[in-house]
Design a protein around this motif. Structure first.
Motif, PDB file in Angstrom:
ATOM      1  N   GLN A  52       0.835  -1.192   0.000  1.00 41.13           N
ATOM      2  CA  GLN A  52       0.000   0.000   0.000  1.00 41.13           C
ATOM      3  C   GLN A  52       0.877   1.253   0.000  1.00 41.13           C
ATOM      4  N   LEU A  53       0.372   2.309  -0.625  1.00 41.27           N
ATOM      5  CA  LEU A  53       1.143   3.529  -0.812  1.00 41.27           C
ATOM      6  C   LEU A  53       1.277   4.304   0.495  1.00 41.27           C
ATOM      7  N   LEU A  54       2.523   4.531   0.903  1.00 36.16           N
ATOM      8  CA  LEU A  54       2.801   5.379   2.060  1.00 36.16           C
ATOM      9  C   LEU A  54       3.062   6.821   1.630  1.00 36.16           C
ATOM     10  N   ARG A  55       3.878   6.970   0.599  1.00 33.88           N
ATOM     11  CA  ARG A  55       4.194   8.303   0.112  1.00 33.88           C
ATOM     12  C   ARG A  55       4.614   8.222  -1.345  1.00 33.88           C
ATOM     13  N   ALA A  56       4.235   9.255  -2.108  1.00 40.51           N
ATOM     14  CA  ALA A  56       4.645   9.363  -3.503  1.00 40.51           C
ATOM     15  C   ALA A  56       5.437  10.648  -3.681  1.00 40.51           C
ATOM     16  N   PHE A  57       6.328  10.647  -4.655  1.00 40.11           N
ATOM     17  CA  PHE A  57       7.120  11.823  -4.993  1.00 40.11           C
ATOM     18  C   PHE A  57       6.785  12.242  -6.424  1.00 40.11           C
ATOM     19  N   ALA A  58       6.680  13.541  -6.663  1.00 37.00           N
ATOM     20  CA  ALA A  58       6.382  14.045  -7.994  1.00 37.00           C
ATOM     21  C   ALA A  58       7.534  13.726  -8.946  1.00 37.00           C
ATOM     22  N   THR A  59       7.224  13.633 -10.240  1.00 34.37           N
ATOM     23  CA  THR A  59       8.249  13.417 -11.258  1.00 34.37           C
ATOM     24  C   THR A  59       9.111  14.671 -11.368  1.00 34.37           C
ATOM     25  N   PRO A  60      10.255  14.599 -12.046  1.00 31.44           N
ATOM     26  CA  PRO A  60      11.122  15.777 -12.172  1.00 31.44           C
ATOM     27  C   PRO A  60      10.419  17.013 -12.732  1.00 31.44           C
ATOM     28  N   ALA A 259       7.502  10.398   6.490  1.00 31.98           N
ATOM     29  CA  ALA A 259       8.291  11.354   5.701  1.00 31.98           C
ATOM     30  C   ALA A 259       9.790  11.105   5.818  1.00 31.98           C
ATOM     31  N   HIS A 260      10.282  10.888   7.025  1.00 34.88           N
ATOM     32  CA  HIS A 260      11.726  10.719   7.206  1.00 34.88           C
ATOM     33  C   HIS A 260      12.217   9.422   6.560  1.00 34.88           C
ATOM     34  N   LEU A 261      11.473   8.348   6.759  1.00 35.92           N
ATOM     35  CA  LEU A 261      11.864   7.079   6.161  1.00 35.92           C
ATOM     36  C   LEU A 261      11.836   7.179   4.637  1.00 35.92           C
ATOM     37  N   ALA A 323       6.751  15.082  14.817  1.00 37.20           N
ATOM     38  CA  ALA A 323       5.302  15.222  14.700  1.00 37.20           C
ATOM     39  C   ALA A 323       4.896  15.816  13.362  1.00 37.20           C
ATOM     40  N   ASN A 324       5.736  16.694  12.805  1.00 38.12           N
ATOM     41  CA  ASN A 324       5.423  17.340  11.529  1.00 38.12           C
ATOM     42  C   ASN A 324       6.724  17.638  10.808  1.00 38.12           C
ATOM     43  N   TYR A 325       6.945  16.973   9.707  1.00 42.48           N
ATOM     44  CA  TYR A 325       8.197  17.113   8.951  1.00 42.48           C
ATOM     45  C   TYR A 325       8.433  18.564   8.523  1.00 42.48           C
ATOM     46  N   PHE A 326       7.357  19.300   8.279  1.00 44.30           N
ATOM     47  CA  PHE A 326       7.475  20.649   7.746  1.00 44.30           C
ATOM     48  C   PHE A 326       7.397  21.728   8.827  1.00 44.30           C
ATOM     49  N   ASP A 327       7.391  21.344  10.099  1.00 41.31           N
ATOM     50  CA  ASP A 327       7.328  22.321  11.194  1.00 41.31           C
ATOM     51  C   ASP A 327       8.738  22.795  11.524  1.00 41.31           C
ATOM     52  N   ALA A 328       9.110  23.947  10.986  1.00 39.24           N
ATOM     53  CA  ALA A 328      10.467  24.462  11.209  1.00 39.24           C
ATOM     54  C   ALA A 328      10.687  24.828  12.664  1.00 39.24           C
ATOM     55  N   GLY A 329       9.651  25.276  13.356  1.00 36.46           N
ATOM     56  CA  GLY A 329       9.801  25.658  14.758  1.00 36.46           C
ATOM     57  C   GLY A 329      10.224  24.508  15.641  1.00 36.46           C
ATOM     58  N   ARG A 330       9.842  23.286  15.257  1.00 39.58           N
ATOM     59  CA  ARG A 330      10.216  22.088  16.018  1.00 39.58           C
ATOM     60  C   ARG A 330      11.340  21.318  15.328  1.00 39.58           C
ATOM     61  N   SER A 331      11.973  21.928  14.339  1.00 38.18           N
ATOM     62  CA  SER A 331      13.022  21.251  13.560  1.00 38.18           C
ATOM     63  C   SER A 331      12.511  19.908  13.060  1.00 38.18           C
ATOM     64  N   GLY A 332      11.319  19.942  12.474  1.00 33.90           N
ATOM     65  CA  GLY A 332      10.632  18.715  12.091  1.00 33.90           C
ATOM     66  C   GLY A 332      11.361  17.863  11.083  1.00 33.90           C
ATOM     67  N   TRP A 333      12.298  18.449  10.338  1.00 35.74           N
ATOM     68  CA  TRP A 333      13.021  17.671   9.329  1.00 35.74           C
ATOM     69  C   TRP A 333      14.051  16.718   9.946  1.00 35.74           C
ATOM     70  N   ILE A 334      14.345  16.877  11.251  1.00 37.53           N
ATOM     71  CA  ILE A 334      15.322  16.009  11.915  1.00 37.53           C
ATOM     72  C   ILE A 334      14.631  14.727  12.370  1.00 37.53           C
TER      73      ILE A 334
END
Length: 697
Positions: A52-60, A259-261, A323-334
């Motif tokens: 089952q689809l977890l995440r998709a990425f757009a084409t170039p 998102a991270h995986l 909690a949120n990959y895009f939450d910069a205030g919580r450094s979500g990308w880490i």
């Protein structure tokens, strides 16, 4: 004669022209093949363990174009598509001459275009090689491409190209992407109304977008439903009922879980079309929901992470890096599941497990919780108070620091680190430091993933497992020695499973432990049942202090909510193994009623000194020995046991079961019940113990 000659010349000229034309077409076909390679560019997909689809990425070029096979869509949709677009799809070779004739006749009689003659093959040609203008030459090229495509591909492959590339408005291409964007589901099961809308949209995707032009979308859907060939597919009355269904008014976001995986998978293997993970979509969705809701109750810069693993296989079934990959205030990308942090008190169960294994204590053994000085190291409890004398069971449940350090002093910090290595867990010490007593209170660095891996061995009866990374690092049951003996694990689990849940949470039948690192920087909670392990971390990614956070108050409520909402059934803990039993204090050997021992095994005096009497040591059989007692012959001989040191009388135990009587002699005999590994333990009058593991054959 002259007439025959002319006929021969004419026939030869016709044959020459036919051969030349055929050769020219063959040359053109080979020299200018259709751009099928570029048609293979699709969105990368990260899938769960079931595909089952977890995440998709757009084409170039920024398109959401999910590869779609015939099996991925509802068979009724396929029938409706062919019935509406190209009824003779399986009969023609790229162009439908009957449809062309019908369209030309309608144009002549009506003075306008009434119906088209474009086949699905021609539409595929246009999709993979878009034309800039609607000219006659462009149409001829489309016809030629359709014939080329038919020569190279099967009907199934042509259909799959259409299903993957058909436009559905904006940057949505293909039936799968469209179904997820407009209906929020894969197209394997579609209603009649949904299928009809997906058939109608590609003819004019922007003018019929249901979120912008709902009336046009409804009208187009109705035209599909009223087509006779489609009505044969839908069944009696279904088309009429479908006309009453509303069209979606909002475009949905495509799945974007883990998102991270997913980002890590793309970095490690760029260019792949799909990445199969060990995650379970349902579990991942629920864990992310819990994380998102919990983060709303935390301070702005505080993040959280979770890892849930199957202790039997080592597979990660759910993982939340923030909690949120895009939450910069919580450094979500880490990804905080892979960052070294201080584990606080979460390593204490392993200290107690070693103490149980070495028969230094039982659950009801009394142990002191008073200020103590361990060669300059003076641990204090979290609340800065002391309980006096408590049982070992109470000390672990209350997570008292001084009793844990006393036990670690007795079992040895190096031995604890060696046991972690059995589980392929490698806590990181501060630079240039050797294992010391501080590791029992969080004086090492460990990742949430490794902590879950260590607890997985507890849930797996002591057998270590390697928790994978969810993508390319394969999980495995390790062929290592057990992390702890089954009896020790049972004692630890029995204590932790009786802990009260955090305020507001109901009992779940899980064993769990919490921890808070020095300076209120990390709050932890790890829980397990008989199958799954879930770890929770809360803190600031920049390692800043968060006044007020604590494992029990902050992380444990998230643990219980996540475990209960994960959807996994609670698996009971295994029954007590042979030799594992809870004894009251009066039933304990005298030496186990009170713990008072140093790391060297010397008994502490009332003044804090030690006697000169050494601890008992088993000198025969040696640790790890293989002893042939005639098990194969069926007539086993007893094994002679010898020890040095210790204060008599001595109590011998085999696999946790006491032998007949106390003995003042330093030799004894034991008759095994059968072949295999066994653990022999001796306890002296002061409660000091020694153990060896032997293999009887």
């Amino acid at each position: 004669m002259k007439r025959r000659w002319k006929f021969t010349i004419g026939l030869g000229a016709c044959l020459f022209m036919a051969v030349s034309t055929y050769a020219g077409l063959e040359w053109a076909d080979r020299a200018y093949p259709p751009p099928l390679d570029s048609a293979g560019v699709v969105s990368a997909e990260v899938l769960d363990a079931d595909g089952q689809l977890l995440r998709a990425f757009a084409t170039p070029e920024g398109r959401w174009r999910l590869k779609t096979d015939v099996e991925d869509v509802d068979p009724r949709f396929l029938a409706m598509l062919i019935g509406y677009e190209d009824r003779r799809f399986y009969a023609h070779g790229g162009i439908d001459l009957r449809a062309i004739g019908r369209a030309a006749f309608q144009l002549l009689t009506n003075g306008r275009i009434v119906s088209g003659a474009s086949t699905l093959s021609m539409q595929v040609a246009r999709l993979i090689e878009p034309r800039e203008t609607r000219s006659f030459s462009a149409k001829l090229l489309q016809v030629a491409r359709a014939i080329q495509i038919e020569r190279r591909l099967t009907k199934r492959e042509i259909l799959q190209l259409y299903l993957t590339h058909a436009p559905y408005g904006g940057n949505i291409e293909g039936v799968r992407a469209a179904s997820l964007a407009w209906f929020g589901k894969e197209p394997k099961r579609l209603t009649v109304a949904e299928a009809a809308l997906l058939v109608a949209l590609p003819q004019s995707p922007e003018q019929r977008r249901p979120d912008r032009h709902p009336q046009a979308a409804i009208a187009a859907r109705e035209r599909v439903l009223t087509r006779a060939a489609v009505a044969e597919v839908t069944g009696e009355g279904e088309a009429e009922r479908a006309e009453d269904d509303p069209v979606p008014r909002k475009r949905l976001q495509l799945p974007a879980y883990a998102a991270h995986l997913a980002e890590a998978a793309i970095r490690k293997r760029p260019g792949a079309e799909d990445y199969r993970s060990t995650l379970k979509l349902g579990i991942q969705q629920r864990l992310e929901d819990v994380a998102r809701e919990a983060s709303a109750r935390l301070a702005p810069k505080v993040s959280l992470a979770m890892v849930m693993a199957d202790a039997k296989t080592g597979e990660i079934v759910g993982e939340v890096g923030s909690a949120n990959y895009f939450d910069a205030g919580r450094s979500g990308w880490i990804d905080m599941t892979r960052v070294l942090r201080s584990p606080g008190s979460t390593l204490k169960p392993f200290i107690y497990g070693l103490a149980f294994e070495q028969r230094l204590v039982s659950q009801e053994t009394m142990i002191e919780d008073r200020p103590a000085d361990f060669f300059g190291y003076r641990p204090k409890n979290f609340d800065m108070t002391y309980q006096g004398e408590v049982t070992v069971r109470q000390a672990l449940q209350l997570s008292l620091n001084v009793p844990a350090v006393r036990l670690l002093d007795a079992v040895g910090p190096s031995r604890l680190m060696i046991r972690f290595r059995r589980a392929d867990v490698h806590p990181v010490l501060p630079p240039n430091e050797t294992p010391g007593l501080a590791i029992g209170l969080g004086g090492v660095g460990i990742t949430l993933k490794d902590l879950v891996q260590a607890y997985a061995a507890l849930a797996n009866g002591g057998q270590p497992v390697r928790v994978g990374n969810g993508i390319d690092e394969k999980p495995a049951v390790l062929d290592n020695e057990a992390l702890l003996e089954p009896q020790a694990i049972w004692n630890v689990t029995d204590i932790l499973s009786d802990l009260l849940p955090p305020t507001g949470a109901r009992r779940l039948g899980i064993a769990y432990k919490t921890g808070t690192s020095y300076g209120y920087r990390d709050a932890w909670s790890v829980g397990y049942d008989g199958r799954y392990v879930l770890g929770v971390w809360v803190g600031r990614p920049d390692n800043g202090a968060v006044p007020g956070i604590a494992g029990y108050m902050t992380a444990a409520p998230i643990l219980f909510e996540a475990f209960s909402r994960s959807g996994v059934p609670i698996t009971p803990h295994p029954a007590a193994p042979a030799g594992a039993v809870r004894l009251s204090q009066t039933e304990l050997p005298i030496g186990q009623r009170r713990f008072s021992m140093t790391a060297s095994g010397l008994i502490r005096s009332a003044l804090g000194g030690g006697t000169r009497e050494p601890a008992p040591q088993i000198v025969y059989p040696p640790e790890g020995a293989k002893v042939d007692l005639g098990a194969e012959a069926g007539d086993m001989s007893p094994l002679v046991l010898k020890l040095q040191g210790g204060r008599p009388p001595f109590r011998w135990l085999a696999n946790g079961k006491p032998l007949a009587e106390l003995s003042r002699r330093r030799t004894n005999e034991w008759l095994p019940e059968g072949a295999g590994f066994s653990t022999l333990t001796v306890i002296d009058a002061a409660g000091r113990a020694a153990s060896v593991r032997v293999f009887v054959e």
